[in-house]
Design a protein around this motif. Sequence first.
Motif, PDB file in Angstrom:
ATOM      1  N   LEU A 353       0.814  -1.224   0.000  1.00 38.90           N
ATOM      2  CA  LEU A 353       0.000   0.000   0.000  1.00 38.90           C
ATOM      3  C   LEU A 353       0.842   1.266   0.000  1.00 38.90           C
ATOM      4  N   GLU A 354       0.264   2.303  -0.602  1.00 41.57           N
ATOM      5  CA  GLU A 354       0.859   3.641  -0.546  1.00 41.57           C
ATOM      6  C   GLU A 354       0.386   4.305   0.745  1.00 41.57           C
ATOM      7  N   THR A 355       1.120   5.311   1.171  1.00 36.88           N
ATOM      8  CA  THR A 355       0.639   6.047   2.352  1.00 36.88           C
ATOM      9  C   THR A 355       0.355   7.497   1.965  1.00 36.88           C
ATOM     10  N   SER A 356      -0.519   8.123   2.745  1.00 34.75           N
ATOM     11  CA  SER A 356      -0.819   9.539   2.511  1.00 34.75           C
ATOM     12  C   SER A 356       0.342  10.364   3.067  1.00 34.75           C
ATOM     13  N   TRP A 358       0.385  12.062   5.516  1.00 34.86           N
ATOM     14  CA  TRP A 358       0.399  11.952   6.979  1.00 34.86           C
ATOM     15  C   TRP A 358       0.650  10.509   7.427  1.00 34.86           C
ATOM     16  N   GLY A 359       1.057   9.670   6.469  1.00 29.44           N
ATOM     17  CA  GLY A 359       1.458   8.312   6.819  1.00 29.44           C
ATOM     18  C   GLY A 359       0.306   7.320   6.982  1.00 29.44           C
ATOM     19  N   TRP A 360      -0.904   7.684   6.537  1.00 33.17           N
ATOM     20  CA  TRP A 360      -2.023   6.749   6.659  1.00 33.17           C
ATOM     21  C   TRP A 360      -2.037   5.854   5.417  1.00 33.17           C
ATOM     22  N   GLN A 361      -2.175   4.560   5.602  1.00 30.12           N
ATOM     23  CA  GLN A 361      -2.098   3.620   4.474  1.00 30.12           C
ATOM     24  C   GLN A 361      -3.407   3.630   3.677  1.00 30.12           C
ATOM     25  N   VAL A 362      -3.262   3.905   2.400  1.00 24.48           N
ATOM     26  CA  VAL A 362      -4.448   4.029   1.545  1.00 24.48           C
ATOM     27  C   VAL A 362      -4.828   2.648   1.012  1.00 24.48           C
ATOM     28  N   ASP A 363      -6.035   2.200   1.320  1.00 25.71           N
ATOM     29  CA  ASP A 363      -6.410   0.820   0.996  1.00 25.71           C
ATOM     30  C   ASP A 363      -7.884   0.714   0.582  1.00 25.71           C
ATOM     31  N   PRO A 364      -8.180   1.039  -0.685  1.00 23.48           N
ATOM     32  CA  PRO A 364      -9.578   0.967  -1.136  1.00 23.48           C
ATOM     33  C   PRO A 364     -10.177  -0.428  -1.014  1.00 23.48           C
ATOM     34  N   VAL A 365      -9.383  -1.464  -1.313  1.00 21.40           N
ATOM     35  CA  VAL A 365      -9.930  -2.833  -1.222  1.00 21.40           C
ATOM     36  C   VAL A 365     -10.309  -3.136   0.233  1.00 21.40           C
ATOM     37  N   GLY A 366      -9.542  -2.559   1.149  1.00 24.85           N
ATOM     38  CA  GLY A 366      -9.858  -2.738   2.577  1.00 24.85           C
ATOM     39  C   GLY A 366     -11.250  -2.221   2.914  1.00 24.85           C
ATOM     40  N   LEU A 367     -11.702  -1.232   2.152  1.00 21.17           N
ATOM     41  CA  LEU A 367     -13.062  -0.726   2.396  1.00 21.17           C
ATOM     42  C   LEU A 367     -14.091  -1.792   1.992  1.00 21.17           C
ATOM     43  N   ARG A 368     -13.830  -2.436   0.866  1.00 20.19           N
ATOM     44  CA  ARG A 368     -14.758  -3.493   0.431  1.00 20.19           C
ATOM     45  C   ARG A 368     -14.765  -4.635   1.459  1.00 20.19           C
ATOM     46  N   ILE A 369     -13.569  -5.005   1.917  1.00 18.20           N
ATOM     47  CA  ILE A 369     -13.482  -6.083   2.910  1.00 18.20           C
ATOM     48  C   ILE A 369     -14.238  -5.671   4.185  1.00 18.20           C
ATOM     49  N   SER A 370     -14.053  -4.426   4.581  1.00 19.37           N
ATOM     50  CA  SER A 370     -14.724  -3.934   5.801  1.00 19.37           C
ATOM     51  C   SER A 370     -16.239  -3.991   5.647  1.00 19.37           C
ATOM     52  N   ILE A 389      -8.930  11.688   2.160  1.00 17.35           N
ATOM     53  CA  ILE A 389      -7.471  11.766   2.294  1.00 17.35           C
ATOM     54  C   ILE A 389      -7.055  13.187   2.679  1.00 17.35           C
ATOM     55  N   GLY A 390      -6.274  13.260   3.755  1.00 18.54           N
ATOM     56  CA  GLY A 390      -5.760  14.555   4.193  1.00 18.54           C
ATOM     57  C   GLY A 390      -4.501  14.865   3.399  1.00 18.54           C
ATOM     58  N   SER A 391      -4.460  16.037   2.773  1.00 12.44           N
ATOM     59  CA  SER A 391      -3.252  16.380   2.021  1.00 12.44           C
ATOM     60  C   SER A 391      -3.024  17.886   2.030  1.00 12.44           C
ATOM     61  N   THR A 392      -1.802  18.250   1.633  1.00 11.41           N
ATOM     62  CA  THR A 392      -1.470  19.668   1.522  1.00 11.41           C
ATOM     63  C   THR A 392      -1.966  20.114   0.154  1.00 11.41           C
ATOM     64  N   ASP A 403      -6.493  18.892  -7.537  1.00 11.79           N
ATOM     65  CA  ASP A 403      -6.321  17.770  -6.593  1.00 11.79           C
ATOM     66  C   ASP A 403      -6.648  16.418  -7.235  1.00 11.79           C
ATOM     67  N   ASP A 404      -5.912  16.094  -8.291  1.00  9.38           N
ATOM     68  CA  ASP A 404      -6.139  14.796  -8.951  1.00  9.38           C
ATOM     69  C   ASP A 404      -5.903  13.633  -7.997  1.00  9.38           C
ATOM     70  N   TYR A 405      -4.961  13.796  -7.045  1.00  6.96           N
ATOM     71  CA  TYR A 405      -4.690  12.739  -6.064  1.00  6.96           C
ATOM     72  C   TYR A 405      -5.945  12.420  -5.242  1.00  6.96           C
ATOM     73  N   ARG A 406      -6.734  13.447  -4.951  1.00 12.70           N
ATOM     74  CA  ARG A 406      -7.962  13.228  -4.172  1.00 12.70           C
ATOM     75  C   ARG A 406      -8.992  12.495  -5.038  1.00 12.70           C
ATOM     76  N   ILE A 407      -9.083  12.926  -6.287  1.00 17.23           N
ATOM     77  CA  ILE A 407     -10.020  12.278  -7.212  1.00 17.23           C
ATOM     78  C   ILE A 407      -9.658  10.791  -7.333  1.00 17.23           C
ATOM     79  N   ASP A 408      -8.364  10.499  -7.475  1.00 11.28           N
ATOM     80  CA  ASP A 408      -7.926   9.093  -7.595  1.00 11.28           C
ATOM     81  C   ASP A 408      -8.320   8.306  -6.344  1.00 11.28           C
ATOM     82  N   TYR A 409      -8.100   8.915  -5.199  1.00 12.79           N
ATOM     83  CA  TYR A 409      -8.427   8.261  -3.925  1.00 12.79           C
ATOM     84  C   TYR A 409      -9.923   7.904  -3.888  1.00 12.79           C
TER      85      TYR A 409
END
Length: 505
Positions: A353-356, A358-370, A389-392, A403-409
């Motif tokens: 996984l990639e991290t934001s 702020w170091g939070w691990q970005v995990d879309p599949v984890g949302l489906r599992i949850s 996602i929190g970002s500068t 904020d394409d990174y937010r759109i991707d998230y």
Amino acid sequence: MKSYFPKDFLWGGAIAANQAEGAWNEDGKGMSVADVARFKPDVSVEDYKSQWHTSLADIAIAKETDDTVYYPKRRGIDFYHHYKEDIRLFGEMGFKTLRVSIAWTRIFPNGNEEEPNQKGLDYYRDMFEELRKNGIEPLVTLSHYEMPLYLVDHYDGWVSREAVGFFAKFSETVFREYKDLVKYWLSFNEIDSVFRHPFTTVGVVEEKYADKKATEEAIYQALHHQFVASAQATKQLREIIPGAQMGAMLTKTMTYAETCDPEEVLMAQKANRDNHFYADVQVFGEYPKHVLNYFEENGFQIERTEEDLRLLKDYTVDFLSFSYYMSMVVSKNADKREKVGGNLTTGVKNPYLETSEWGWQVDPVGLRISLIDLYDAYRIPLFVVENGIGSTDVLTKDGTVEDDYRIDYFREHFKQMNLAIKDGVELMGYTSWGCIDIVSASTSQMAKRYGFIYVDTDDYGKGTYNRYKKKSFHWYKDVIVTNGDSLYAEQESERTAAEKSPAII
Ligand code: BG6
């Protein structure tokens, strides 16, 4: 792939009073635990324990000062005075719902008054009416880290049983007041966060207790009182607003094992069961046996009366809402592994996984599992009430944020939600966290932005407070208006374009 989102899916966004409203001492509002939260620029943002830790001395200092520079939650984004403009923007995005919270201290400034503060009642009435005018259904949290400071000083917060009575008065007052305006309610935000930051959630100041064990016991007692208060509020809601719905609200901390070593799988299972404990009580109406065993082993004397247990059993929630930001990994060799930060916690880095920032691990599949996990466990409708996602963000000369990174998230998370619905999960809606930039709960920074709307202010409150639409604003609008179809249309148009102009080989 097609969109499986139901026709009446509640797309929207979420904020909390203490992070957005500001106006901390206006119109009769009392001081809340949030008004004590000091911005600590010198503390590493990953050091969540120091960020949240509050001592008796911190409280005494905060009570003596009117400062809003180092107490950012006192100023928020001045939503208190901008709500009409902000709600219009949410309406323009096509929001079906907005999750907000009611600051208890606007209604009962100290928490124990006989009569509510009329100006506080009027403010929320106007705000809910404004939402309705814009076609937006309010989703209201009764308690989002906003307990009156007076109750901490005079009653030991939620450790005292009196808190249940004071809260019952608050919940009954707002149900009666807004019965024509609000149908969806949540009792306690992230009820499981009591152990991660006890001061903001249950008003526990650790130094008041003899040792770690005594603190833990006090927190369990406080938590029990919140469970009872939530059931009590559900009872009132059934009587006062027939047809309205009450939801529980959990931080879904999805935990994976680092390997298939059964010992590690067991560790992950334990973490997930501990996380589900809070939902078990609110959905099934009883404490799971493993928690009762834990009380016994540790000699914890948690006062749980017969009447409490009946109330918990009789007034369970209608739906289960949760926040989802990231997943965690547990390992037997955690001390030898790279660590990552997270939503008020730390864990082992997941190499997949990639991290934001702020170091939070970005995990879309984890949302489906949850979603699948929670639905299989509880079989009641689910509601994602926080994600993002929190970002500068950088405001461009043209007054926007690319904020394409937010759109991707969001795109990846929405696709996983869609797949979970296809998997059979009953999902009522989705509210992105901090749909307009607000003050961060954990770090009190403004620099950590989640919104579709940029607010021009910095960590020290400087700026015009003007609002600007980010690129993601328009993107989310499309998702809502097409009820998720646009997520796949983008792919479709890329595919067609590629077919029309095949690469030269
Ligand atoms: C959740 C809280 O834990 O996470 C919110 O319910 C909070 O209040 C959100 O803002 C994001 O956390 P942070 O610390 O980035 O604001």
